[in-house]
Motif scaffolding. Structure first.
Motif, short mmCIF file in Angstrom:
data_model
loop_
_atom_site.label_atom_id
_atom_site.label_comp_id
_atom_site.label_asym_id
_atom_site.label_seq_id
_atom_site.Cartn_x
_atom_site.Cartn_y
_atom_site.Cartn_z
N LEU A 7 -3.83 -24.44 37.44
CA LEU A 7 -3.24 -25.30 38.30
C LEU A 7 -2.36 -24.60 39.25
O LEU A 7 -1.38 -23.84 39.32
N GLN A 8 -2.64 -25.28 40.47
CA GLN A 8 -1.87 -24.84 41.74
C GLN A 8 -1.10 -26.08 42.29
O GLN A 8 -1.68 -27.08 42.45
N GLU A 76 1.25 -23.37 48.01
CA GLU A 76 0.83 -23.45 46.72
C GLU A 76 0.94 -22.21 45.86
O GLU A 76 0.51 -21.17 46.34
N GLN A 77 1.29 -22.20 44.52
CA GLN A 77 1.18 -21.09 43.74
C GLN A 77 0.60 -21.53 42.43
O GLN A 77 0.62 -22.44 42.03
N LEU A 78 0.20 -20.38 41.53
CA LEU A 78 -0.55 -20.60 40.37
C LEU A 78 0.63 -20.73 39.43
O LEU A 78 1.78 -20.21 39.33
N ALA A 99 -5.23 -33.74 34.52
CA ALA A 99 -3.94 -33.06 34.63
C ALA A 99 -2.83 -33.54 35.48
O ALA A 99 -3.28 -33.79 36.56
N PRO A 100 -1.60 -33.61 35.02
CA PRO A 100 -0.54 -34.41 35.75
C PRO A 100 -0.40 -33.71 37.13
O PRO A 100 -0.17 -34.23 38.11
N SER A 101 -0.77 -32.23 37.08
CA SER A 101 -0.39 -31.70 38.54
C SER A 101 -1.55 -32.06 39.45
O SER A 101 -1.41 -31.74 40.90
N ALA A 102 -2.47 -32.62 39.09
CA ALA A 102 -3.84 -33.14 40.01
C ALA A 102 -3.26 -34.05 41.22
O ALA A 102 -3.79 -34.17 42.14
N THR A 103 -2.22 -34.54 40.88
CA THR A 103 -1.81 -35.73 41.73
C THR A 103 -1.01 -35.25 43.18
O THR A 103 -0.46 -35.65 43.97
N TRP A 104 -0.44 -33.92 42.59
CA TRP A 104 0.68 -33.16 43.64
C TRP A 104 0.40 -31.83 44.13
O TRP A 104 0.74 -31.21 44.94
N GLY A 105 -0.83 -31.44 43.32
CA GLY A 105 -1.46 -29.92 43.78
C GLY A 105 -2.85 -29.99 43.61
O GLY A 105 -3.64 -31.15 43.62
N ALA A 106 -3.33 -28.94 43.30
CA ALA A 106 -4.84 -28.68 42.95
C ALA A 106 -4.92 -28.27 41.53
O ALA A 106 -4.20 -27.57 41.25
N VAL A 107 -6.09 -28.56 41.11
CA VAL A 107 -6.68 -27.93 39.76
C VAL A 107 -8.22 -27.30 40.00
O VAL A 107 -9.17 -28.08 40.42
N GLU A 108 -8.03 -25.96 39.97
CA GLU A 108 -9.26 -25.11 40.19
C GLU A 108 -10.03 -25.04 38.98
O GLU A 108 -9.52 -24.63 37.83
N VAL A 109 -11.36 -25.54 38.85
CA VAL A 109 -12.12 -25.43 37.62
C VAL A 109 -12.80 -24.04 37.88
O VAL A 109 -13.54 -24.22 38.74
N ARG A 110 -12.91 -23.13 37.00
CA ARG A 110 -13.65 -21.88 36.97
C ARG A 110 -14.09 -21.62 35.68
O ARG A 110 -13.72 -21.53 34.76
#
Length: 128
Positions: A7-8, A76-78, A99-110
């Protein structure tokens, strides 16, 4: 297959967010974690302290060089991570999109390559 959802998002203090927004965010992440857990896919979840609490360590000429703060100076930070176990990338993406933060940041899927469990490495890239 295991995936880590990183979550970033822009860091904000509790004062910047305000009590109402902070409480709503906490409720949203609680509901998200419970949904992952109820679906049987959650393996771990961690929320990190702000990047201002970070200490970065590098080795230079065989000696540790310690830096207060994060390695990267970015907006943006982790902020945290969820480790999930699902059938494939499409399923991981579907969970990341919730993820709630997907609306205001990025979610990296690794995808997770290896993991250390019960005293040994396991996974697609075993360590010898």
């Amino acid at each position: 297959m295991r995936y880590t959802l990183l979550l970033q998002y822009p860091e904000m203090s509790a004062e910047d967010l305000g009590a109402e927004a902070l409480a709503e965010g906490m409720r949203a992440f609680d509901a998200y974690a419970k949904a992952l857990d109820d679906a049987g896919v959650l393996r771990s979840a961690e929320v990190l302290h702000p990047s201002s609490a970070t200490t970065t360590v590098r080795l230079r000429d065989g000696r540790p060089v310690v830096q207060d703060g994060p390695f990267a100076d970015t907006k943006e930070q982790l902020g945290g991570s969820f480790v999930i176990e699902v059938d494939d990338l499409d399923a991981a993406i579907a969970w990341a999109a919730q993820a709630p933060s997907a609306t205001w940041g990025a979610v990296e899927v690794r995808p997770v390559a290896t993991r250390f469990v019960d005293g040994a490495w396991h996974g697609a890239v075993p360590v010898q």
